[in-house]
Design a protein around this motif. Structure first.
Motif, mmCIF file in Angstrom:
data_model
loop_
_atom_site.group_PDB
_atom_site.id
_atom_site.type_symbol
_atom_site.label_atom_id
_atom_site.label_comp_id
_atom_site.label_asym_id
_atom_site.label_seq_id
_atom_site.Cartn_x
_atom_site.Cartn_y
_atom_site.Cartn_z
ATOM 1 N N ARG A 122 -5.294 11.748 6.085
ATOM 2 C CA ARG A 122 -3.882 11.590 5.742
ATOM 3 C C ARG A 122 -3.130 10.932 6.897
ATOM 4 N N ARG A 123 -2.147 10.131 6.546
ATOM 5 C CA ARG A 123 -1.331 9.475 7.563
ATOM 6 C C ARG A 123 -0.521 10.516 8.336
ATOM 7 N N VAL A 124 0.028 10.085 9.461
ATOM 8 C CA VAL A 124 0.829 10.974 10.299
ATOM 9 C C VAL A 124 1.970 11.586 9.499
ATOM 10 N N LEU A 125 2.696 10.780 8.763
ATOM 11 C CA LEU A 125 3.814 11.289 7.972
ATOM 12 C C LEU A 125 3.335 12.342 6.977
ATOM 13 N N GLU A 126 2.214 12.094 6.339
ATOM 14 C CA GLU A 126 1.690 13.041 5.352
ATOM 15 C C GLU A 126 1.234 14.338 6.005
ATOM 16 N N ASN A 127 0.725 14.260 7.225
ATOM 17 C CA ASN A 127 0.351 15.471 7.950
ATOM 18 C C ASN A 127 1.560 16.344 8.233
ATOM 19 N N GLY A 157 7.969 5.462 14.366
ATOM 20 C CA GLY A 157 7.202 4.231 14.265
ATOM 21 C C GLY A 157 5.721 4.446 14.039
ATOM 22 N N TYR A 158 5.271 5.705 14.140
ATOM 23 C CA TYR A 158 3.849 6.011 13.956
ATOM 24 C C TYR A 158 3.568 6.698 12.616
ATOM 25 N N PRO A 163 -4.476 10.017 12.197
ATOM 26 C CA PRO A 163 -4.686 10.784 13.433
ATOM 27 C C PRO A 163 -5.711 10.167 14.376
ATOM 28 N N GLY A 164 -6.781 9.606 13.831
ATOM 29 C CA GLY A 164 -7.817 9.022 14.666
ATOM 30 C C GLY A 164 -7.366 7.816 15.458
ATOM 31 N N GLN A 165 -6.209 7.255 15.104
ATOM 32 C CA GLN A 165 -5.665 6.111 15.830
ATOM 33 C C GLN A 165 -4.750 6.531 16.976
ATOM 34 N N LEU A 166 -4.551 7.825 17.145
ATOM 35 C CA LEU A 166 -3.628 8.335 18.157
ATOM 36 C C LEU A 166 -4.387 8.998 19.305
ATOM 37 N N SER A 167 -3.758 9.039 20.469
ATOM 38 C CA SER A 167 -4.314 9.772 21.604
ATOM 39 C C SER A 167 -4.204 11.273 21.354
ATOM 40 N N GLY A 168 -4.878 12.052 22.205
ATOM 41 C CA GLY A 168 -4.810 13.506 22.055
ATOM 42 C C GLY A 168 -3.395 14.036 22.166
ATOM 43 N N GLY A 169 -2.648 13.532 23.139
ATOM 44 C CA GLY A 169 -1.266 13.988 23.307
ATOM 45 C C GLY A 169 -0.404 13.652 22.109
ATOM 46 N N MET A 170 -0.619 12.474 21.542
ATOM 47 C CA MET A 170 0.146 12.078 20.356
ATOM 48 C C MET A 170 -0.235 12.933 19.157
ATOM 49 N N GLN A 171 -1.513 13.246 19.028
ATOM 50 C CA GLN A 171 -1.935 14.114 17.934
ATOM 51 C C GLN A 171 -1.292 15.496 18.052
ATOM 52 N N GLN A 172 -1.192 16.001 19.276
ATOM 53 C CA GLN A 172 -0.567 17.308 19.440
ATOM 54 C C GLN A 172 0.920 17.256 19.133
ATOM 55 N N ARG A 173 1.551 16.122 19.391
ATOM 56 C CA ARG A 173 2.952 15.967 19.000
ATOM 57 C C ARG A 173 3.100 16.015 17.479
ATOM 58 N N VAL A 174 2.139 15.427 16.781
ATOM 59 C CA VAL A 174 2.156 15.507 15.316
ATOM 60 C C VAL A 174 2.047 16.968 14.882
ATOM 61 N N GLY A 175 1.140 17.714 15.525
ATOM 62 C CA GLY A 175 0.997 19.131 15.192
ATOM 63 C C GLY A 175 2.271 19.920 15.438
ATOM 64 N N LEU A 176 2.959 19.608 16.527
ATOM 65 C CA LEU A 176 4.220 20.288 16.832
ATOM 66 C C LEU A 176 5.289 19.915 15.812
#
Length: 339
Positions: A122-127, A157-158, A163-176
């Motif tokens: 799923r895309r970042v927005l969908e997550n 903008g993301y 998720p696989g296109q993002l760094s670990g820190g960016m992925q954690q921002r998505v989780g937050l």
């Protein structure tokens, strides 16, 4: 006086085929190692009692195997306790049926995990929308909220990335962002930043503190890192072998460790950057020193030069409203630094 958001009372968790019978042995004085050797049961939590205040950031910390992750999973009953009580906003979590538990997890609590737990397809927005969909929020409103929170965590903008296109820190921002989007009162964060590189980890801590200053959520944050605990925690609880060893303000834990374990745990902490004037101040008793006041939040490293330059080696301490609340002496400050 701060209200209690979560009350944990005499909580036990024993893993094994007959936890109730094993609990009787624990009540009879059998320790963790002996219990495992003689019965094959693991004592995960032992008689935990802790009040978690509303609108504050409560850190629960300890080394691997201390029981901290086990404890946080009891709060929404992802793990069922062997004995004890859990209360949230005055409601007995142990008495909740499946529908009430489902609502607790949907609307009252959100979790942020160490391994991000994003849906890779799923895309970042969908997550970020995912929890809102579970709550029954309409698609347009869910998208609006998701965009808002992605912007708040610095990911505008993301939205269309995976998720696989993002760094670990960016992925954690998505989780937050996903956790915040549900507007839950309580955030449960289990080693949320532990997998991140040090600089990214500091950045995530700063983002969390900035958001908390505005949102005033009740946050339960699990970590094994004392520096992280001291930086972000309003209060800290230290576990060892499933037991609560010490709980309180980080300043008090550093200055007054409960036992040798806590002393060793805090030995490497940079006291100059952790201890603040509020922890060292003494009553003025009608004799307020002259000189430029120190804020109660001033750390020891910043206060020492000012104290050394003061006329009598003493300076007044003031609260955020500018009122004098006490004084600090140079000798006490030096002693706290070298203890």
């Amino acid at each position: 006086m701060t209200d209690t958001k979560i009350a944990i009372k005499n909580l036990y968790k024993i893993f094994g085929p007959s936890p109730k019978s094993a609990l009787k042995k624990v009540h009879g004085g059998m320790g963790k190692d002996e219990l495992l050797e003689k019965t094959g049961h693991v004592l995960g939590l032992s008689d935990i009692t802790l009040d978690i205040p509303a609108n504050k950031l409560q850190v629960i910390m300890g080394l691997s195997g201390s029981g901290k992750s086990t404890l946080i999973r009891h709060l929404n009953r992802l793990i069922e306790p062997t004995a004890g009580e859990i209360w949230v906003d005055g409601e007995d979590v142990m008495a909740m049926g499946q529908n009430q538990l489902r609502d607790l997890r949907r609307f009252k609590m959100s979790m942020v995990f160490q391994n991000f737990a994003l849906l890779p397809h799923r895309r970042v927005l969908e997550n970020v929308e995912y929890g809102l969909g579970i709550q029954g929020i309409e698609e347009a409103e869910a998208a609006k909220r998701a965009v808002h929170w992605l912007e708040r965590v610095g990911l505008a903008g993301y939205e269309d990335y995976y998720p696989g296109q993002l760094s670990g820190g960016m992925q954690q921002r998505v989780g937050l962002a996903r956790a915040l989007a549900t507007d839950a009162d309580i955030l449960l964060m289990d080693e949320a930043f532990s997998a991140l590189d040090p600089l990214i980890r500091m950045d995530m801590q700063s983002i969390l503190l900035e958001l908390q200053q505005e949102l005033n959520k009740t946050i339960v944050f699990i970590t094994h890192d004392l520096d992280e605990a001291m930086r972000i925690g309003d209060s800290i609880a230290i576990l060892r072998d499933g037991k609560l060893i010490q709980s309180g303000d980080g300043q008090d834990i550093v200055l007054n460790p409960a036992d040798d374990y806590v002393t060793e745990f805090t030995r490497e902490i940079n006291r100059g950057k952790v201890i603040r004037m509020r922890a060292l101040q003494q009553p003025c008793n009608g004799d307020t020193p002259t000189g430029e006041p120190l804020s109660a939040s001033t750390v020891l490293a910043d206060a020492l030069p000012k104290l050394a330059a003061s006329e009598d080696g003493e300076l007044p301490v003031v609260c955020s409203e500018g009122k004098v609340t006490g004084k600090v002496c140079l000798d006490d400050a030096v002693a706290a630094l070298s203890a």
